[in-house]
Design a protein around this motif. Structure first.
Motif, PDB file in Angstrom:
ATOM      1  N   GLY A  53      38.653  15.911  38.219  1.00 54.42           N
ATOM      2  CA  GLY A  53      37.876  16.281  37.050  1.00 54.42           C
ATOM      3  C   GLY A  53      36.637  17.102  37.347  1.00 54.42           C
ATOM      4  O   GLY A  53      36.023  17.646  36.438  1.00 54.42           O
ATOM      5  N   ARG A  54      36.252  17.215  38.637  1.00 53.57           N
ATOM      6  CA  ARG A  54      35.078  17.993  39.024  1.00 53.57           C
ATOM      7  C   ARG A  54      35.104  18.161  40.531  1.00 53.57           C
ATOM      8  O   ARG A  54      35.785  17.430  41.248  1.00 53.57           O
ATOM      9  CB  ARG A  54      33.775  17.322  38.612  1.00 53.57           C
ATOM     10  N   ALA A  55      34.344  19.124  41.006  1.00 59.91           N
ATOM     11  CA  ALA A  55      34.251  19.339  42.448  1.00 59.91           C
ATOM     12  C   ALA A  55      33.526  18.167  43.097  1.00 59.91           C
ATOM     13  O   ALA A  55      32.645  17.546  42.499  1.00 59.91           O
ATOM     14  CB  ALA A  55      33.503  20.638  42.734  1.00 59.91           C
ATOM     15  N   ALA A  56      33.927  17.851  44.320  1.00 63.95           N
ATOM     16  CA  ALA A  56      33.295  16.745  45.045  1.00 63.95           C
ATOM     17  C   ALA A  56      31.845  17.090  45.353  1.00 63.95           C
ATOM     18  O   ALA A  56      31.536  18.168  45.869  1.00 63.95           O
ATOM     19  CB  ALA A  56      34.055  16.467  46.339  1.00 63.95           C
ATOM     20  N   ARG A  57      30.950  16.173  45.031  1.00 62.30           N
ATOM     21  CA  ARG A  57      29.530  16.335  45.329  1.00 62.30           C
ATOM     22  C   ARG A  57      28.971  14.989  45.766  1.00 62.30           C
ATOM     23  O   ARG A  57      29.399  13.950  45.290  1.00 62.30           O
ATOM     24  CB  ARG A  57      28.747  16.821  44.092  1.00 62.30           C
ATOM     25  N   ARG A  58      27.994  15.034  46.638  1.00 69.55           N
ATOM     26  CA  ARG A  58      27.362  13.795  47.074  1.00 69.55           C
ATOM     27  C   ARG A  58      26.103  13.584  46.236  1.00 69.55           C
ATOM     28  O   ARG A  58      24.980  13.781  46.694  1.00 69.55           O
ATOM     29  CB  ARG A  58      27.022  13.874  48.559  1.00 69.55           C
ATOM     30  N   ASP A  59      26.302  13.169  44.989  1.00 69.69           N
ATOM     31  CA  ASP A  59      25.178  13.052  44.064  1.00 69.69           C
ATOM     32  C   ASP A  59      25.132  11.698  43.364  1.00 69.69           C
ATOM     33  O   ASP A  59      24.436  11.531  42.366  1.00 69.69           O
ATOM     34  CB  ASP A  59      25.214  14.176  43.031  1.00 69.69           C
ATOM     35  N   GLY A  60      25.880  10.723  43.863  1.00 68.13           N
ATOM     36  CA  GLY A  60      25.874   9.407  43.247  1.00 68.13           C
ATOM     37  C   GLY A  60      24.543   8.697  43.424  1.00 68.13           C
ATOM     38  O   GLY A  60      23.810   8.931  44.392  1.00 68.13           O
ATOM     39  N   VAL A  61      24.229   7.823  42.485  1.00 72.61           N
ATOM     40  CA  VAL A  61      22.986   7.052  42.492  1.00 72.61           C
ATOM     41  C   VAL A  61      23.331   5.569  42.514  1.00 72.61           C
ATOM     42  O   VAL A  61      24.179   5.114  41.738  1.00 72.61           O
ATOM     43  CB  VAL A  61      22.132   7.361  41.236  1.00 72.61           C
ATOM     44  N   VAL A  62      22.682   4.821  43.389  1.00 74.35           N
ATOM     45  CA  VAL A  62      22.805   3.365  43.394  1.00 74.35           C
ATOM     46  C   VAL A  62      21.467   2.761  43.003  1.00 74.35           C
ATOM     47  O   VAL A  62      20.425   3.124  43.562  1.00 74.35           O
ATOM     48  CB  VAL A  62      23.233   2.822  44.776  1.00 74.35           C
ATOM     49  N   ALA A  63      21.477   1.857  42.031  1.00 69.46           N
ATOM     50  CA  ALA A  63      20.299   1.056  41.679  1.00 69.46           C
ATOM     51  C   ALA A  63      20.434  -0.276  42.407  1.00 69.46           C
ATOM     52  O   ALA A  63      21.378  -1.033  42.156  1.00 69.46           O
ATOM     53  CB  ALA A  63      20.230   0.852  40.172  1.00 69.46           C
ATOM     54  N   PHE A  64      19.512  -0.546  43.317  1.00 65.48           N
ATOM     55  CA  PHE A  64      19.578  -1.732  44.172  1.00 65.48           C
ATOM     56  C   PHE A  64      18.417  -2.644  43.835  1.00 65.48           C
ATOM     57  O   PHE A  64      17.266  -2.206  43.773  1.00 65.48           O
ATOM     58  CB  PHE A  64      19.498  -1.304  45.644  1.00 65.48           C
TER      59      PHE A  64
END
Length: 429
Positions: free
Chosen positions: A215-226
């Motif tokens: 569905g979209r190009a791979a990007r390292r833009d994920g966010v984790v709330a810890f």
């Protein structure tokens, strides 16, 4: 307490890209084992987290749940909401705290209709290493095979597990802030209607992640709330997805930037102390819960108020060892080092007010102020979000603004969680 902008950027340079190595995925029919690390696909499109919840040991300190008794000839149907969409999906199951191997007889995924009912025609059977069942060793994790499954950002997804044999006590996630799970006797994994599901629970069981690709190009833009209960969403209205990470995901989607926003909060969790009911200390579980997620570029750390208040007799489950300001800061430094070693940017969040709560005793407020001063001024975090200032009363900065208070003077309510999400500068993500 010092005034500061909601976000402060520093000049710390991070890796723009990182080499990630694909690790083995648990899931080979009836026999499986593995480390629990997330596998990453390249050239075929990277998996990214759509939803996550941190596993916890079986316990019931606040309300009845099914974790301690486990399941036997039960179907468990669980509802989650993904933060980002895709054209393919897989699930992650955790037996982290199981004492014996866990057999999943079968599983399905579908788009949610209402309650335990799923949308007609959307149900897909899941496989594990091409087999319909999987056995997860004690302490292990399993991923299903990917299945074609188109899902949009902020859409609800239903995962159904059939557990034919006795499971023993179940790895679970305590606070779902929703009627999240439905249980039926017998095998109802392929039912579209929810008529057989007579029992409900506000926890998730075994399910620790839903990942999507395509569905979209791979990007390292994920966010984790810890973090702890304030990240977990305790105090928000049930069944409304009003936790602060949910509101952040909605902001990003509205701005045309829908991406992974994963909630790895555990109510009661501490940075440097293990607790019997609130999980391993943050510095230990960070590797398992955050660094195992695919495609993460940023982590927001909001944790430490339970370290400060945990020595209070009011701490649920009994007091934990007292933690000094220096010990807590060293714990935060450990989290920063772990993230930077993976090229992940770390945003430090100031600890929110406690005045009037059961943590408002002794020198706890002074220690909170000292930790917040370090977060704001040390420059050790790559950026700072001032959640303390975002939700505090301008007339009394040690107290949550009444409009933002859930009622216990510790946890924000829906408006408070929205204010926290709005305090984040999207450019820093």
């Amino acid at each position: 307490m010092r005034s500061t902008n909601s976000i402060r950027r520093t000049g710390v340079a991070l890796l723009a890209t990182a080499t990630l190595v694909a690790l083995p995925v648990v899931g080979t029919g009836d026999l499986a084992g593995g480390s629990g690390a997330a596998a990453v696909e390249y050239n075929g499109g990277a998996w990214r987290g759509g939803w996550a919840a941190s596993p916890q040991a079986p316990t019931s300190p606040f309300a009845p749940n099914w974790s301690e008794q486990g399941f036997s000839n039960h179907t468990v149907r669980q509802v989650i909401r993904v933060s980002t969409g895709g054209t393919k999906a897989r699930i992650e199951l955790s037996n982290r705290y199981g004492k014996t191997p866990l057999r999943i007889t079968g599983a399905t995924v579908a788009r949610t209709d209402k309650g335990a009912t799923v949308q007609a025609g959307s149900l897909r059977r899941l496989s594990f290493g091409k087999g319909r069942s999987v056995t997860i060793p004690a302490g292990g994790t399993a991923f299903s095979d990917g299945v074609p499954f188109k899902v949009e950002a902020l859409e609800s997804v239903t995962v159904t597990l059939y557990l034919a044999g006795p499971t023993g006590p179940a790895t679970f996630h305590h606070f779902a802030s929703a009627v999240a799970s439905y249980r039926a006797q017998g095998d109802h994994r392929s039912d579209s209607d929810g008529a057989a599901f007579k029992e409900t629970s506000e926890s998730w069981y075994y399910l620790s992640g839903v990942e999507v690709s395509g569905g979209r190009a791979a990007r390292r833009d994920g966010v984790v709330a810890f973090g702890d209960s304030i990240t977990d969403g305790v105090g928000s209205t049930a069944n409304t997805n009003n936790r602060y990470p949910d509101k952040l995901a909605e902001r990003l989607a509205a701005a045309g930037q829908a991406r992974s926003v994963l909630n790895h909060g555990i109510g009661g969790n501490q940075v440097v102390n293990d607790t019997t009911w609130a999980g391993e200390k943050g510095i230990a579980r960070f590797k398992k819960d955050v660094l195992s997620e695919p495609g993460v570029g940023t982590v927001i750390v909001l944790e430490g108020i339970n370290d400060i208040g945990g020595s209070s007799p009011a701490f649920p489950g009994g007091p934990t060892p007292e933690v000094s300001v220096n010990q807590l800061i060293e714990g935060h430094r450990s989290l920063i080092r772990q993230a930077h070693a993976r090229g992940i940017k770390v945003i430090g969040a100031t600890l929110t007010p406690i005045k009037g709560s059961f943590y408002d005793i002794s020198d706890n407020e002074a220690r909170r102020d000292a930790v917040n001063d370090w977060i704001r001024t040390s420059g050790e975090y790559d950026a700072v979000v001032d959640f303390d200032r975002a939700v505090s009363d301008p007339g009394d900065r040690d107290r949550i603004l009444p409009a933002y208070d859930s009622g216990d003077h510790l946890h924000p309510g829906d408006s408070g969680y929205r204010a926290m999400a709005e305090a984040l500068d999207l450019d820093t993500l």
